[in-house]
Write an enzyme that holds these catalytic residues in place. Structure first.
Site, PDB file in Angstrom:
ATOM      1  N   ASN A 146     -11.212  -2.747  -4.934  1.00 32.62           N
ATOM      2  CA  ASN A 146     -10.499  -1.749  -5.741  1.00 32.62           C
ATOM      3  C   ASN A 146     -11.239  -1.370  -7.027  1.00 32.62           C
ATOM      4  O   ASN A 146     -10.910  -0.378  -7.676  1.00 32.62           O
ATOM      5  CB  ASN A 146      -9.060  -2.206  -6.057  1.00 32.62           C
ATOM      6  CG  ASN A 146      -8.111  -2.091  -4.874  1.00 32.62           C
ATOM      7  OD1 ASN A 146      -7.217  -2.923  -4.691  1.00 32.62           O
ATOM      8  ND2 ASN A 146      -8.276  -1.060  -4.035  1.00 32.62           N
TER       9      ASN A 146
ATOM     10  N   ASP B 170       0.836  -1.213   0.000  1.00 32.61           N
ATOM     11  CA  ASP B 170       0.000   0.000   0.000  1.00 32.61           C
ATOM     12  C   ASP B 170       0.866   1.257   0.000  1.00 32.61           C
ATOM     13  O   ASP B 170       1.994   1.247   0.489  1.00 32.61           O
ATOM     14  CB  ASP B 170      -0.931  -0.021   1.235  1.00 32.61           C
ATOM     15  CG  ASP B 170      -2.077   0.962   1.084  1.00 32.61           C
ATOM     16  OD1 ASP B 170      -2.370   1.398  -0.051  1.00 32.61           O
ATOM     17  OD2 ASP B 170      -2.693   1.304   2.114  1.00 32.61           O
TER      18      ASP B 170
END
Ligand code: IPE
Ligand code: IPE
Ligand code: MG
Length: 250
Positions: free
Chosen positions: A73, A25
């Protein structure tokens, strides 16, 4: 692999983690900080994957699992989603031969029905080509969600035992997407957030968690070694007391 579970039996606690699972991330923030478009962070992030794959193989890690695209996502802007898809295709085109040359097996897990035909074909070909490799298994979690995994496993389990009720953990486990791997020993999340974001919900039951503020594109061999060093200082009790562990090692 013979089924082993951290909840039904006490597993080994290997010095070098056998299985490392990573939430990569911080790509977007890495780029934004440099006044670059978010995609620049994703491109740079692929390089970090390469570095970490190589370093893990050298350290004797047997399974490396990376979260590349979550089932949530899809909520991102269409442009970013399609860029991520293209980047995955390019990465496969560029990296599979090298993985194969290094005796590394590639697996892709997740709901692949949403990937386009070209990508599905490439994934199948890459898995086939590297299937017999034994040095390390790299798993890319793509359109993966921990809840999706548990639900698809339940559905398969129920279908495999018509009419049955009252299932056991041992009956469910072989249907989980990563049934070929032991549960992760070490979980790493970069980018500063301290959450699981629907990653391996079932499999992380007894995994040691490591969070770092480092953005994924900056994650280096030194960052990996810091995470492994932190893991090596943990006392993995699996429900027992510290005294019980000391008795075992004396
Ligand atoms: C992780 O980086 C990569 C993917 C989720 C595909 P992000 O894109 O989430 O980066 P941040 O969190 O916005 O910085
Ligand atoms: C998790 O990162 C998914 C991947 C790294 C692929 P996100 O950046 O999407 O997670 P949240 O939404 O901030 O929790
Ligand atoms: Mg993020």
């Amino acid at each position: 692999m013979k089924y082993s579970s951290s909840t039904t039996a006490v597993p080994d606690a290997p010095k070098v983690p056998r299985h490392v699972a990573v939430i990569m991330d911080g790509n977007g923030r890495w780029a934004t900080k440099r006044f670059l478009p978010r995609v620049a962070g994703h491109v740079k992030g692929v390089e970090a994957v390469r570095t970490v794959v190589e370093a893990c193989a050298r350290r004797g890690v047997e399974y490396l699992t990376v979260f590349a695209f979550s089932s949530e996502n899809w909520r991102r802007p269409e442009e970013e989603v399609s860029l991520l898809m293209r980047l995955f295709v390019t990465a496969l085109e560029r990296e599979v031969a090298k993985l194969h040359a290094n005796n590394i097996r590639l697996k892709v897990v997740g709901d692949l029905s949403r990937a386009d035909a070209k990508l599905q074909g490439m994934i199948a070909a890459a898995e086939r080509k590297t299937a017999a490799n034994t040095r390390m298994t790299v798993t890319v979690c793509f359109n993966y969600g921990g809840r999706w995994d548990i639900m698809q496993a339940i559905n398969k389990m129920v279908a495999a035992h018509p009419g049955a009720t009252d299932f056991s953990e041992e009956q469910l486990a072989p249907h989980l997407a990563m049934a070929y791997a032991p549960e992760p020993d070490l979980f790493i999340r970069t980018g500063g957030e301290e959450r699981i974001s629907n990653f391996l919900l079932w499999q992380l039951a007894y995994t040691e968690l490591f969070f770092t503020d480092t953005y994924w594109p900056d994650f280096s061999i030194e960052s990996l070694d810091a995470a492994i060093a932190s893991y090596q200082h943990r006392e993995r009790r699996f429900g027992r007391t510290g005294d019980q562990l000391a008795e075992k090692t004396n």
